[in-house]
Design a protein around this motif. Structure first.
Motif: not given
Length: 293
Positions: A237, A239-240, A269-270, A273, A276-279
């Motif tokens: 993603t 974000e990742q 959006h990063t 977050t 969990e979404e950033r992981d």
């Protein structure tokens, strides 16, 4: 927005900046609204790479009235020829093109002036012989650039630039693709020791990291190394990607390329977050080996 110091420049920079390359072919109203929305959201670092009049005109309108709120980065040696991008090391052409950029952007200076796109091993020596490096020094001393940097894909050239003490920051690809590439972390560590700012471009690997699964051939310009192959096990993603880049030692700001407000919103959006979404830790096994060929 989150901010940090851009190395020894002392500039307070948003950790997410904007690469504007993909705005080149967008309508004026799209470019202007995207730039103004970025400023309102706290983005203050913008990389202006081209010297084409229409592109610069769109940029100027977007930044009009906001110059004091933004840090502008331009590129010495990025010119146009017949309406197309053209790289040069010629002093006269480089200076003339840069002065045109200043006029088009309605400003008397840029905050960062990059020695543009050093990708040949002897490029530094040629730039020294031609007077290109002295031109950069003079433009800085004349106040037309506050700080000098170098943009490149190969680490050896960046190390020479850092050792010369001419540059205060570097711009290079940092992404999951080059996670295990030999020399990358050594360069980032050198930047930390010398307090040289790091601007990380291509956080999405030129877009190739997103929406990809299975075996993928990665071009060298997405990694700072050689062409190689990787097998991606799961979805990656935005974000990742961005959180991975910002977690690397020495990195101050990353430059996702956006072309409209929707892509800007996706990048920013990063910052909103959850953990969990950033992981990105589960992805690292896919990028743990760097095998050329």
């Amino acid at each position: 927005m989150e901010y940090t110091k851009l190395g020894r420049t002392g500039l307070d920079v948003s950790v997410i900046g904007i690469g504007t390359e993909h705005m080149r072919d967008q309508p004026r109203e799209t470019v202007v609204s995207t730039l103004r929305q970025a400023v309102e959201q706290g983005v203050n670092y913008f990389d202006v790479i081209f010297a084409m009049p229409e592109y610069l005109g769109h940029m100027a309108e977007g930044f009009r009235g906001h110059r004091e709120r933004v840090l502008l980065a331009a590129h010495l040696g990025s010119t146009d020829k017949g309406g197309q991008y053209f790289k040069t090391r010629t002093v006269k052409r480089s200076e003339s093109s840069f002065l045109d950029v200043l006029r088009a952007l309605e400003t008397t200076y840029v905050d960062v002036l990059f020695l543009h796109n050093f990708n040949v091993t002897n490029d530094w020596d040629r730039a020294a012989r031609s007077g290109f490096l002295n031109l950069a020094r003079r433009l800085r001393d004349e106040g037309k650039a506050r700080f000098l940097g170098i943009s490149a894909h190969y680490h050896g050239i960046m190390e020479r630039a850092i050792e010369s003490e001419l540059v205060d920051l570097v711009m290079l690809p940092v992404n999951l693709f080059n996670h295990a590439m030999p020399g990358r972390n050594d360069l980032l560590e050198l930047c930390m020791r010398q307090n040289v700012g790091v601007v990380a471009m291509k956080p999405f690997g030129g877009g190739k990291l997103l929406n990809q699964r299975g075996r993928l051939r990665v071009p060298k310009y997405q990694t700072s190394g050689e062409t190689f192959q990787v097998k991606i096990a799961g979805e990656v993603t935005p974000e990742q990607c961005l959180r991975y880049v910002l977690a690397q030692q020495g990195v101050n700001v990353t430059l996702p390329g956006v072309k409209n407000e929707a892509e800007l919103a996706a990048a920013l959006h990063t910052l909103e977050t959850g953990t969990e979404e950033r992981d990105f830790s589960g992805l690292l096994s896919s990028f743990g080996r760097y095998v050329e060929g």
